[in-house]
Scaffold this motif. Structure first.
Motif, short mmCIF file in Angstrom:
data_model
loop_
_atom_site.label_atom_id
_atom_site.label_comp_id
_atom_site.label_asym_id
_atom_site.label_seq_id
_atom_site.Cartn_x
_atom_site.Cartn_y
_atom_site.Cartn_z
N ARG A 228 0.82 -1.22 0.00
CA ARG A 228 0.00 0.00 0.00
C ARG A 228 0.85 1.26 0.00
NH1 ARG A 228 -2.34 3.68 3.37
NH2 ARG A 228 -4.36 4.53 2.67
N PRO A 229 1.83 1.41 0.92
CA PRO A 229 2.66 2.62 0.83
C PRO A 229 3.46 2.71 -0.46
CG PRO A 229 3.48 1.13 2.54
CD PRO A 229 2.11 0.65 2.14
N GLU A 237 5.17 12.56 -4.57
CA GLU A 237 5.69 12.88 -3.24
C GLU A 237 4.65 13.60 -2.39
OE1 GLU A 237 9.22 12.42 -0.87
OE2 GLU A 237 8.88 11.88 -2.95
N GLU A 238 4.07 14.67 -2.93
CA GLU A 238 3.12 15.47 -2.15
C GLU A 238 1.85 14.67 -1.86
OE1 GLU A 238 2.36 19.12 -4.10
OE2 GLU A 238 4.43 19.86 -3.94
N GLY A 239 1.40 13.90 -2.85
CA GLY A 239 0.20 13.10 -2.63
C GLY A 239 0.39 12.06 -1.55
N ALA A 240 1.56 11.39 -1.54
CA ALA A 240 1.83 10.38 -0.53
C ALA A 240 1.92 11.00 0.86
CB ALA A 240 3.13 9.65 -0.86
N LEU A 245 1.99 9.35 4.62
CA LEU A 245 3.21 8.55 4.50
C LEU A 245 4.44 9.43 4.70
CD1 LEU A 245 4.51 5.81 3.73
CD2 LEU A 245 4.52 6.60 1.36
N ASP A 246 5.30 9.02 5.62
CA ASP A 246 6.59 9.69 5.80
C ASP A 246 7.51 9.17 4.70
OD1 ASP A 246 9.08 10.66 6.54
OD2 ASP A 246 8.77 10.31 8.68
N ALA A 252 13.99 5.28 2.71
CA ALA A 252 15.26 4.81 3.28
C ALA A 252 15.15 3.36 3.73
CB ALA A 252 15.67 5.71 4.44
N ALA A 253 14.05 3.01 4.43
CA ALA A 253 13.89 1.65 4.94
C ALA A 253 13.76 0.64 3.80
CB ALA A 253 12.66 1.58 5.85
N VAL A 254 12.95 0.97 2.81
CA VAL A 254 12.75 0.04 1.69
C VAL A 254 14.00 -0.06 0.84
CG1 VAL A 254 11.36 -0.45 -0.35
CG2 VAL A 254 10.27 0.42 1.70
#
Length: 351
Positions: A228-229, A237-240, A245-246, A252-254
């Motif tokens: 989902r993210p 970017e802005e929509g997320a 969503l951070d 970075a994590a993915v």
């Protein structure tokens, strides 16, 4: 949009079933064909009987269980992992031309392996039969960490910096690998180096399947859970961020998770390019861009593709063997040029 998503969701089980059947057929072909051909019926008898049985201990059984089976399985695992990684990276950087090797993983792994092959295991402090894959893994992860550190500045990571950092690191490491190749003293070393830089599955062993298989299963499972993210990133970017969503932390994590999967796979297969570029695009054409369906389809598609590519690599010029990376490049190069021509976002790749 909703109608298209609904059609894709109903199509996904059928596509997965067809790909599973294609994978079984390609695996059977990979087990049966080679310098010594084994009749498909006899392959099934040996597989169903299992290793150590009367059917599995003859000449055909030894070839199948000791040589071809681990090779076919490694090809399926590596193909699946590279395709999944490619699909995720294309979402992370929002670039249709992204692929695992864009980040320097292949060049880093090749450099680490080449240093051990040419100068000996003691050169990098490795010992034993695992020296080459360990050095390749270290080189791959070192390259990925370098690219990430160069691309992330001021707490953010832009697409342009990531791509430019990956290209820069690849050029430097490729030059270092070429230098080491020039310094190689023995023809056997040069041949080993060339096979590593061009990719190959000929060294597959049962003892080496656990780590790449574990990396594939764990990494793909976690990435499907993050579908989902990943879909939110496609909205921009802005929509997320508007949807909660951070994006900085999530990217970075993915990125780290995907890098670990790539590093493990490349350490055992060498540089095999274009799988992570082509297969995700083909999967999107069939099931759409939603990652919950896209990632499993890409995984099975990548497994089928690399299994067939390896079969061509070891049978097209038998008894000589072509590096599988050459086969994937012959298919992927024209595909990349086609993508480059049709992409309307290519000019903004560094923005």
């Amino acid at each position: 949009m909703r109608l298209r998503a609904a059609r894709a969701s109903t199509r996904t089980p059928v596509v997965l079933a067809l790909l599973a059947a294609a994978l079984a057929a390609s695996a059977l072909a990979g087990l049966a064909l080679g310098p010594v051909r084994i009749p498909p019926g006899q392959v099934l008898d040996i597989v169903l009987a299992g290793p150590g049985t009367r059917a599995g201990t003859g000449a055909f059984g030894a070839i199948l269980w000791d040589v071809r089976m681990p090779r076919v399985l490694l090809g399926a695992v590596v193909g699946a992992g590279l395709a999944v990684a490619g699909a995720v990276l294309q979402a992370l950087v929002r670039n249709p031309l992204a692929d695992p090797f864009l980040l320097g993983a292949s060049s880093g792994a090749s450099t680490g392996a080449v240093l051990v092959i040419v100068f000996g295991a003691g050169f990098l402090g490795f010992a034993g039969g695992t020296a080459v894959p360990l050095a390749a893994f270290a080189g791959s992860m070192g390259a990925l960490v370098t690219v990430y550190a160069m691309a992330r500045r001021g707490g953010t990571m832009t697409t342009g910096r990531l791509i430019l950092a990956g290209v820069a690191v690849q050029y430097v490491l490729s030059a270092l690998t070429s230098l080491v190749l020039v310094l190689a003293a023995h023809p056997d070393q040069i041949r080993s180096v060339l096979f590593w830089t061009l990719g190959g599955l000929g060294g597959a062993r049962w003892s080496e399947l656990a780590l790449p298989t574990g990396a594939l299963l764990l990494g793909t499972g976690l990435l499907v859970a993050l579908a989902r993210p990943l879909d939110l990133l496609l909205a921009g970017e802005e929509g997320a961020q508007t949807l909660g969503l951070d994006t900085g932390r999530f990217r970075a994590a993915v990125f780290v998770l995907t890098s670990l999967v790539i590093g493990v796979l490349v350490a055992y297969s060498g540089a095999i390019g274009f799988v992570g570029l082509m297969v995700p695009h083909a999967a999107r054409m069939v099931v759409g861009a939603g990652h919950r369906a896209l990632l499993p389809v890409a995984a099975l598609g990548g497994a089928v593709f690399l299994t067939l590519a390896d079969l061509i690599a070891r049978t097209a010029a038998a008894p000589e063997e072509i590096p599988v990376g050459v086969v994937t490049a012959l298919v992927g190069g024209p595909f990349f040029l086609w993508m480059l021509r049709r992409s309307t976002r290519t000019e903004g790749v560094v923005g």
